[in-house]
Design a protein around this motif. Structure first.
Motif, PDB file in Angstrom:
ATOM      1  N   PRO A   1      -4.076  29.339  91.120  1.00 15.66           N
ATOM      2  CA  PRO A   1      -3.625  30.656  90.783  1.00 15.66           C
ATOM      3  C   PRO A   1      -4.197  31.594  90.431  1.00 15.66           C
ATOM      4  O   PRO A   1      -5.104  31.931  89.634  1.00 15.66           O
ATOM      5  CB  PRO A   1      -2.041  30.249  90.002  1.00 15.66           C
TER       6      PRO A   1
ATOM      7  N   VAL B   1       1.675  37.063  93.199  1.00 16.39           N
ATOM      8  CA  VAL B   1       3.409  36.143  93.570  1.00 16.39           C
ATOM      9  C   VAL B   1       3.286  36.052  95.269  1.00 16.39           C
ATOM     10  O   VAL B   1       3.844  34.459  94.682  1.00 16.39           O
ATOM     11  CB  VAL B   1       4.376  37.696  93.435  1.00 16.39           C
TER      12      VAL B   1
ATOM     13  N   ALA C   1       0.663  34.212  96.741  1.00 13.34           N
ATOM     14  CA  ALA C   1       0.081  33.487  96.357  1.00 13.34           C
ATOM     15  C   ALA C   1      -1.312  33.056  97.543  1.00 13.34           C
ATOM     16  O   ALA C   1      -1.231  32.380  98.088  1.00 13.34           O
ATOM     17  CB  ALA C   1       1.018  31.479  96.754  1.00 13.34           C
TER      18      ALA C   1
ATOM     19  N   ASP D   1       2.722  42.275  96.146  1.00 12.98           N
ATOM     20  CA  ASP D   1       2.588  41.260  95.105  1.00 12.98           C
ATOM     21  C   ASP D   1       3.149  43.420  93.899  1.00 12.98           C
ATOM     22  O   ASP D   1       3.981  42.684  93.451  1.00 12.98           O
ATOM     23  CB  ASP D   1       2.097  41.202  94.184  1.00 12.98           C
TER      24      ASP D   1
ATOM     25  N   ASP E   1      13.478  35.778  91.771  1.00 16.51           N
ATOM     26  CA  ASP E   1      12.384  35.072  91.942  1.00 16.51           C
ATOM     27  C   ASP E   1      11.704  34.833  90.655  1.00 16.51           C
ATOM     28  O   ASP E   1      10.964  35.623  90.190  1.00 16.51           O
ATOM     29  CB  ASP E   1      12.205  35.613  93.242  1.00 16.51           C
TER      30      ASP E   1
ATOM     31  N   ARG F   1       9.037  33.593  90.418  1.00 15.39           N
ATOM     32  CA  ARG F   1       7.280  34.063  90.767  1.00 15.39           C
ATOM     33  C   ARG F   1       7.565  35.581  90.381  1.00 15.39           C
ATOM     34  O   ARG F   1       5.864  35.867  89.916  1.00 15.39           O
ATOM     35  CB  ARG F   1       6.897  34.155  92.173  1.00 15.39           C
ATOM     36  N   THR F   2       8.458  36.637  90.208  1.00 15.62           N
ATOM     37  CA  THR F   2       7.541  37.096  89.914  1.00 15.62           C
ATOM     38  C   THR F   2       8.126  37.706  88.442  1.00 15.62           C
ATOM     39  O   THR F   2       7.552  39.006  87.926  1.00 15.62           O
ATOM     40  CB  THR F   2       8.858  38.941  90.535  1.00 15.62           C
TER      41      THR F   2
END
Length: 458
Positions: A398, A403, A405, A413, A431, A433-434
């Motif tokens: 990562p 965000v 990927a 992002d 989400d 991821r954020t």
């Protein structure tokens, strides 16, 4: 009949002179090696490429003559084309010899299969620079598992073709040969490209031969071009020119070539605004006189009665050509040039009437295009590593702030974070991821996190 015989003899003389000429009269091959080398020093280049045994020696690319390094491949893509025997002139089917030199050109407006320079590029092997690069790139990929040295050598040749796309003449299909050969052909429009001459004069100071290395050219290039940080090129941001099926290698070539077309070349207008393209840089009145001290130059237009009228030169091209304002003098006039304590007389009929670009503007072109060339080659290295190591876990590690990927921290992002701004972990649409700081809420800290890591890549 006599005229036909004269043309035949003149063509034979040109061939012989080209055969006898040293490679220094061709493109500045060492500059290609320097750009290829400088790209290995940029952040983000895989360690095997940046610090492994395959970089080579930029000041003397073929020191060992083993075809085993990036710098050597970048140098050889030109150097190997120099005819070694008279028979080489008749090997028109070999795209790696002199008759394949046209494969170093590409007008990106022609698309992946077009934009081809037909001169010095005969069928059936006729290619544009992108097509030749794609062929060599695939050969490098195939060679990598069993012969990494050969793979990187071939990749160096691809890098050469990519840096050719940083030369406006190569993207405008503006053919050029040495000034001597152009004169023999009575084709001033073919005269050597000023930008390439500028690069040779400034960044290679000795004969372009493997036995004569000169590190001072590299030091000057680093001072002029690489002294400031160069931003990486991110293929995800680049245009595919309407050909999404072509992939990232095409995007790199298309991006570099499109950028170069904005500038003028000797005989073709660029597509950029005033001061960059549209014929705004090119002059068509030039006198060829070798001089050492530009401050000693004094120029007069002298008419048939001996009356002398001072002429202020516009600019210089190296130390061999003086660019003049439009004069259109009568044939009975002469140009008187004082320089270095000497006097030279040039008949009006010998004032060259073809496109030239001054050193001042060539420097502007170099300061714009060469950093881009280095950045595009660095992206080429990352692309090659990705394509040769598809299972490398580090490729999928990562990237902070990435965000979606895709390997890059981009505006996409930032939009993803802003889209969920204010949501908490229990809210619909949240989400994880954020939530970059894992606080349970998408807030200003997450926005600042993306901003801090913006443009990072693996």
């Amino acid at each position: 009949m006599a005229d036909s015989r004269s043309r035949w003899l003149r063509g034979l003389v040109v061939l012989l002179m080209t055969w006898l000429a040293q490679p220094a009269l061709a493109l500045p091959s060492r500059v290609h090696a320097l750009l290829t080398y400088e790209a290995t020093r940029m952040p983000g280049v895989p360690d095997e490429i940046a610090n492994g045994p395959y970089v080579g020696i930029p000041d003397n690319p073929i020191a060992d003559d083993l075809d085993n390094s990036l710098c050597e491949g970048a140098f050889d893509e030109d150097y190997d084309r120099a005819p070694r025997t008279f028979l080489d002139f008749f090997d028109v089917q070999n795209p790696s010899l002199i008759w394949g030199q046209g494969s170093h050109f590409w007008n990106p407006a022609g698309g992946p299969d077009g934009g081809i320079l037909k001169a010095f590029n005969p069928p059936p092997s006729r290619q544009n620079a992108y097509q030749r690069a794609a062929m060599l790139y695939n050969q490098a990929l195939a060679a990598y598992p069993s012969d990494r040295a050969q793979a990187y050598y071939l990749l160096g040749r691809v890098a050469h073709l990519l840096t050719d796309m940083a030369t406006p003449a190569h993207t405008h299909l503006d053919t050029h040969v040495s000034d001597v050969v152009a004169g023999l052909l009575d084709g001033n429009v073919l005269a050597a490209d000023c930008f390439e001459h500028f690069l040779a004069w400034n960044y290679t100071t000795r004969a372009d031969l493997p036995s004569d290395p000169d590190p001072t050219g590299r030091l000057r290039l680093e001072q002029d071009i690489v002294s400031n940080p160069i931003a990486s090129v991110i293929p995800a941001y680049l245009s595919d020119g309407g050909h999404p099926e072509m992939g990232d290698l095409y995007k790199l070539f298309y991006s570099m070539a499109r950028h170069a077309t904005t500038w003028d070349s000797n005989d073709v207008d660029g597509t950029g605004p005033q001061g960059v393209g549209g014929g705004s840089l090119r002059w068509h009145q030039a006198v060829g006189v070798h001089f050492n001290d530009a401050k000693s130059l004094r120029i007069w237009l002298v008419d048939k009665n001996g009356n002398a009228f001072p002429v202020e030169p516009i600019a210089m091209v190296g130390k061999a050509r003086i660019l003049l304002p439009p004069l259109f003098p009568p044939k009975s006039s002469r140009i008187k040039i004082e320089h270095d304590g000497m006097v030279a007389w040039v008949p009006a009929g010998q004032i060259l009437q073809f496109g030239q670009i001054s050193d001042f503007d060539c420097r502007r072109i170099a300061q714009d295009l060469l950093p881009q060339a280095i950045a595009h080659v660095e992206a080429l290295y990352r692309l090659f590593w990705r394509d040769t190591h598809p299972d490398d876990p580090s490729l999928f590690a990562p990237v902070p702030g990435d965000v979606d990927a895709d390997g890059f921290v981009t505006i996409l992002d930032a939009f993803a974070v802003l889209n969920g701004f204010g949501l908490r972990q229990a809210d619909a649409g949240f989400d994880a991821r954020t939530d970059l700081d894992a606080s349970g809420q998408i807030d200003m800290a997450d926005v600042l996190f993306v901003i801090t890591h913006f443009a990072n890549t693996r």
